[in-house]
Enzyme design. Structure first.
Site, PDB file in Angstrom:
ATOM      1  N   ASP A   2       4.514  -4.857  -7.458  1.00 28.60           N
ATOM      2  CA  ASP A   2       3.859  -3.607  -7.028  1.00 28.60           C
ATOM      3  C   ASP A   2       4.435  -2.400  -7.755  1.00 28.60           C
ATOM      4  OD1 ASP A   2       5.951  -4.681  -5.140  1.00 28.60           O
ATOM      5  OD2 ASP A   2       5.993  -2.569  -4.574  1.00 28.60           O
ATOM      6  N   ASN A   3       5.511  -2.594  -8.493  1.00 25.69           N
ATOM      7  CA  ASN A   3       6.076  -1.467  -9.250  1.00 25.69           C
ATOM      8  C   ASN A   3       5.831  -1.606 -10.746  1.00 25.69           C
ATOM      9  OD1 ASN A   3       7.005  -0.181  -6.962  1.00 25.69           O
ATOM     10  ND2 ASN A   3       9.000  -1.183  -7.017  1.00 25.69           N
ATOM     11  N   GLY A  33       0.863  -1.190   0.000  1.00 19.80           N
ATOM     12  CA  GLY A  33       0.000   0.000   0.000  1.00 19.80           C
ATOM     13  C   GLY A  33       0.889   1.226   0.000  1.00 19.80           C
ATOM     14  N   ARG A  90      -1.436  -1.011 -10.280  1.00 21.51           N
ATOM     15  CA  ARG A  90      -0.296  -1.903 -10.555  1.00 21.51           C
ATOM     16  C   ARG A  90      -0.769  -3.340 -10.668  1.00 21.51           C
ATOM     17  NH1 ARG A  90       3.031   1.109  -6.425  1.00 21.51           N
ATOM     18  NH2 ARG A  90       1.734   2.923  -6.227  1.00 21.51           N
TER      19      ARG A  90
HETATM   20  P1  AMP Z   1       9.309   0.845  -3.257  1.00 23.02           P
HETATM   21  O1  AMP Z   1      10.506  -0.035  -3.135  1.00 23.02           O
HETATM   22  O2  AMP Z   1       9.625   2.315  -3.412  1.00 23.02           O
HETATM   23  O3  AMP Z   1       8.335   0.372  -4.274  1.00 23.02           O
HETATM   24  O4  AMP Z   1       8.584   0.785  -1.848  1.00 23.02           O
HETATM   25  C1  AMP Z   1       7.965  -0.374  -1.360  1.00 23.02           C
HETATM   26  C2  AMP Z   1       6.896   0.005  -0.379  1.00 23.02           C
HETATM   27  O5  AMP Z   1       7.462   0.612   0.778  1.00 23.02           O
HETATM   28  C3  AMP Z   1       5.884   0.992  -0.935  1.00 23.02           C
HETATM   29  O6  AMP Z   1       4.630   0.570  -0.512  1.00 23.02           O
HETATM   30  C4  AMP Z   1       6.279   2.304  -0.305  1.00 23.02           C
HETATM   31  O7  AMP Z   1       5.188   3.163  -0.167  1.00 23.02           O
HETATM   32  C5  AMP Z   1       6.845   1.859   1.039  1.00 23.02           C
HETATM   33  N1  AMP Z   1       7.852   2.808   1.545  1.00 23.02           N
HETATM   34  C6  AMP Z   1       9.061   3.063   1.036  1.00 23.02           C
HETATM   35  N2  AMP Z   1       9.723   3.973   1.792  1.00 23.02           N
HETATM   36  C7  AMP Z   1       8.899   4.318   2.805  1.00 23.02           C
HETATM   37  C8  AMP Z   1       8.987   5.195   3.906  1.00 23.02           C
HETATM   38  N3  AMP Z   1      10.060   5.930   4.135  1.00 23.02           N
HETATM   39  N4  AMP Z   1       7.917   5.267   4.726  1.00 23.02           N
HETATM   40  C9  AMP Z   1       6.825   4.543   4.518  1.00 23.02           C
HETATM   41  N5  AMP Z   1       6.684   3.674   3.514  1.00 23.02           N
HETATM   42  C10 AMP Z   1       7.696   3.557   2.648  1.00 23.02           C
HETATM   43 MG    MG Z   2       6.827   1.112  -5.223  1.00 22.73          MG
END
Ligand code: AMP
Ligand code: MG
Length: 464
Positions: free
Chosen positions: A239-240, A79, A171
């Protein structure tokens, strides 16, 4: 015109999102504003102040979207942990998600702080800007805004918010979430996505099958485009993966300089799951997970699900056809079916580890680069063979960029901001990347690859 929201996502079942409020920010400061994007969205930039762009002045209640995903192969509930959808902006018949990234915690933040650093948001800004100008379907950045708080990562930095614009943030992982957490909503949700992204399939018999095929097609186009310019996404978790084939989530991504299919920059990708050369097979893996999430839609007819699996069996052939077509264009080959010379060229690239971007420019205009790698007999052989077939230089020019956001140039620009609060290098780089296919003498230093040692030691990070 100002932002004009009509947020249809809120009409979906409430299990799919949560209402959220951006964190309070004292003195948000706009560092960069994308004026071209303002124009494309029909927005009057005078009306976009830092209060609106940082979520302090709200037009309606923002939401964080729920989703799941396979992260490095493991299924996880996720999420928007640090992202909030301000609303869906509608302009000239198109709908755009306007999302804040780094605007504070949400119900999906898990242990994260909801924040983002200024260097990572400027980094995302420049990558998305470059990809857009390279003619690759991508999320775009409307603005990067600095906040007064400091954010603790590998180093402590000012915080920032990025205003991200996409056709939607739906996604593969959103389907995985709905299929597992709200299965009764799967049909309605799929109809919503079809209506939003593939409306020509509305009311068609067998539309779920066609929907899968369209997603597969647009995702293949995206990855083939990445391979065209040497882009390594770095976190191709489900998710990406956008349902609309938009490149997004510029985390540990980077561009490859010296050709090597094993290229990996991300600190967490120890085994090279998402290396440059694995991006094709990882897309196939992700599409298989996506297909599984659609399976309940085919419960009434196992025959139809077999047809969907048969579409997946076509993946290799569809991907390779598009890949070789793209490579033909890069090499300026006019005729079809020249796989042999393309493979010979790829073997040479693999062995010589020449700079990926510059090699095509050298083929287009021999003598452009003073690099011994282009004096080898094998390279000359390939050059001869290609010129015999006849080079289509116009197509080469449109396919092969002169400028990519090289890793060391990005780092220099970001360090200059962190150390001297100067955005001049950053803005200069944006300027060079505005027209990446047009060579300019004054920009020749931006075509230099870094020393080989720089690349082999270069590491990128997630969640910065
Ligand atoms: P990502 O690798 O950027 O796709 O992130 C994976 C998940 O971690 C996503 O759901 C992001 O919203 C969450 N996320 C990444 N960094 C943070 C953060 N600093 N605080 C809260 N959620 C995070
Ligand atoms: Mg992401």
């Amino acid at each position: 015109m100002p932002l004009s929201f009509d947020t249809t996502y809120k009409d979906l079942d409430s299990k799919l999102y949560s209402g959220v409020k951006p964190k309070d920010i004292d003195n948000p400061e706009i560092l960069v504003l994308n004026e071209d994007l303002c124009d494309d969205l029909g927005l009057d930039k005078e009306e976009l102040n830092s209060q609106i762009l940082s979520g302090q002045e709200l037009l309606e209640e923002p939401i964080a979207q729920a989703y799941a995903g396979h992260q490095f192969g493991n299924y996880t509930m996720l999420g928007d942990g640090r992202a909030m959808l301000l609303g869906e902006h509608v302009y000239d018949g198109s709908r755009y998600d306007i999302q804040l990234k780094g605007s504070g915690r949400t119900p999906y933040s898990r242990r994260g702080d909801g924040n983002a650093t200024v260097s990572s948001m400027l980094r995302e800004y420049i990558y998305s800007y470059a990809m857009q100008n390279l003619n690759i379907k991508t999320s775009r950045s409307l603005a990067a805004i600095e906040t007064e708080e400091s954010v603790q990562r590998r180093r402590t930095e000012p915080g920032a918010i990025l205003v991200r614009v996409m056709n939607s943030h739906i996604r593969y992982g959103t389907f995985q979430y709905v299929a597992s957490q709200a299965p009764e909503e799967l049909e309605e949700f799929t109809d919503y996505v079809i209506d939003r992204h593939y409306p020509h399939l509305n009311n068609k018999n067998g539309k779920y099958l066609d929907f899968f095929e369209e997603v597969m097609r647009s995702s293949i186009d995206m990855i083939v485009d990445w391979m065209r310019v040497g882009f390594v996404h770095g976190v191709m978790n489900t998710d990406n993966m956008s349902i609309d084939g938009e490149t997004f989530d510029y985390g540990p991504c980077a561009f490859m300089n010296y050709y090597d299919e094993d290229t990996v920059f991300s600190s967490v990708d120890k085994r090279g799951r998402y290396s440059f050369g694995n991006q094709k097979s990882m897309l196939q893996w992700n599409l298989t997970r996506f297909a599984e999430s659609l399976q309940p839609l085919f419960e009434e007819s196992s025959y139809a699900f077999d047809e969907l699996k048969a579409k997946l069996d076509d993946f290799d052939e569809m991907f390779d056809a598009k890949y070789y077509n793209m490579m033909s264009k890069k090499l300026g080959i006019k005729s079809d079916g020249e796989k042999e010379i393309i493979n010979e060229f790829l073997d040479w690239l693999r062995e010589s580890r020449a700079d990926y971007t510059n090699t095509f420019l050298e083929l287009e205009n021999p003598g452009s680069f003073d690099d011994p790698v282009y004096s080898s007999g094998d390279f000359k052989d390939i050059q001869d063979k290609l010129s015999h077939i006849g080079l289509d230089k116009e197509v080469m020019k449109q396919t092969n960029p002169c400028y990519i956001p090289r890793n060391y140039l990005i780092e220099e620009a970001l360090n200059d901001y962190l150390e001297k609060e100067s955005l001049s290098k950053f803005k200069h780089l944006l300027n060079v990347l505005e027209h990446p296919y047009e060579s300019k003498d004054a920009n020749s230093q931006f075509q230099q690859p870094p020393p080989k040692e720089f690349d082999s030691g270069y590491t990128t990070y997630c969640n910065t």
